[in-house]
Motif scaffolding. Structure first.
Motif: not given
Ligand SMILES: [Zn+2]
Length: 247
Positions: A71-77
């Motif tokens: 799926m389309s998503g955004s990730v943050l570290f």
């Protein structure tokens, strides 16, 4: 200075699990008297987000009928800079307090924008946006969370002891359960790897995003760059931008 709406937006504690509603359109009570029978059945509020239930994190395969979904998503570290130095200067109680404060500020910034804190790994935080709580503007939410967690950490009593680096990328991610013996709900894929590398390359206090994320955001953000990076495990050089503000 004008306050943006999201800067003052407190997290509203929901009565129904937002993930179960967004993913299945099933009302699952997580607060109030209706939640009581579910608690007896072992369904509780998730630790990944206060408006999700444990069905969202432990029953992925049952609910979705597949181990993973693209799926389309955004990730943050986000991570604490100079952690090794700090652990030499602070005793273990002071170190634990500092990390707890860092986790809490990150979680607040992420939760208020509908992201989940998927993992706390040592001195770093991994957040996913757009699953299970859906938001079409997941990338902008991730960037706002990154800027907000930086601002929150700078306001901590221990602020002069540490800095924070943030990396964000967006695209197609695989979310679901990984592992046979120890099943774990998480997101995997190249998008996650690049976000982690961007976090590693971010200067103290920076929110570093990929060129792809920068393009998607367009005029919504003010950003410095491009900066050409040679990242470990990634063959070609990568362009990145340091976001200063969301307009
Ligand atoms: Zn749920």
């Amino acid at each position: 200075m004008l306050m943006k709406e999201w800067e003052t937006m407190p997290l509203t504690e929901a009565f129904l699990c937002q993930g179960c509603w967004d993913q299945m359109h099933v009302p699952v009570p997580i607060r109030g008297p209706l939640a009581f029978p579910l608690r007896l059945a072992g369904i509780r509020v998730s630790r990944m987000h206060p408006n999700l239930c444990t069905i969202c994190e432990t029953q992925f395969e049952k609910v979705k009928g597949a181990k993973q979904l693209l799926m389309s998503g955004s990730v943050l570290f986000a991570d604490v800079r100079g952690y090794t130095n700090l652990s030499e200067r602070l005793d273990s109680v002071e170190m634990a307090n500092l990390l707890s404060a860092f986790y809490a500020e990150c979680a607040t910034a992420i939760w208020e924008r509908g992201g989940i804190v998927n993992k706390l790994i040592g001195d770093s935080v991994f957040a996913i946006f757009n699953f299970p709580i859906r938001h079409d503007d997941h990338l902008q939410r991730a960037v706002e969370a990154g800027l907000d967690l930086q601002r929150r950490c700078r306001a901590l009593p221990q602020a002069d002891l540490f800095d924070v680096g943030v990396g964000i990328h967006t695209g197609e991610i695989a979310v679901g359960e990984v592992g046979q013996l120890c099943r774990d709900f998480t997101a995997i894929g190249p998008v996650i790897n690049l976000a982690a590398r961007l976090q590693g390359a971010a200067s103290p206090g920076e929110v570093l995003v990929s060129a792809h994320a920068r393009d998607q955001l367009g005029r919504a953000v003010e950003a410095r760059g491009p900066r050409e990076l040679h990242l470990k495990g990634i063959e070609l050089p990568v362009n990145a931008y340091a976001v200063q503000a969301v307009r």
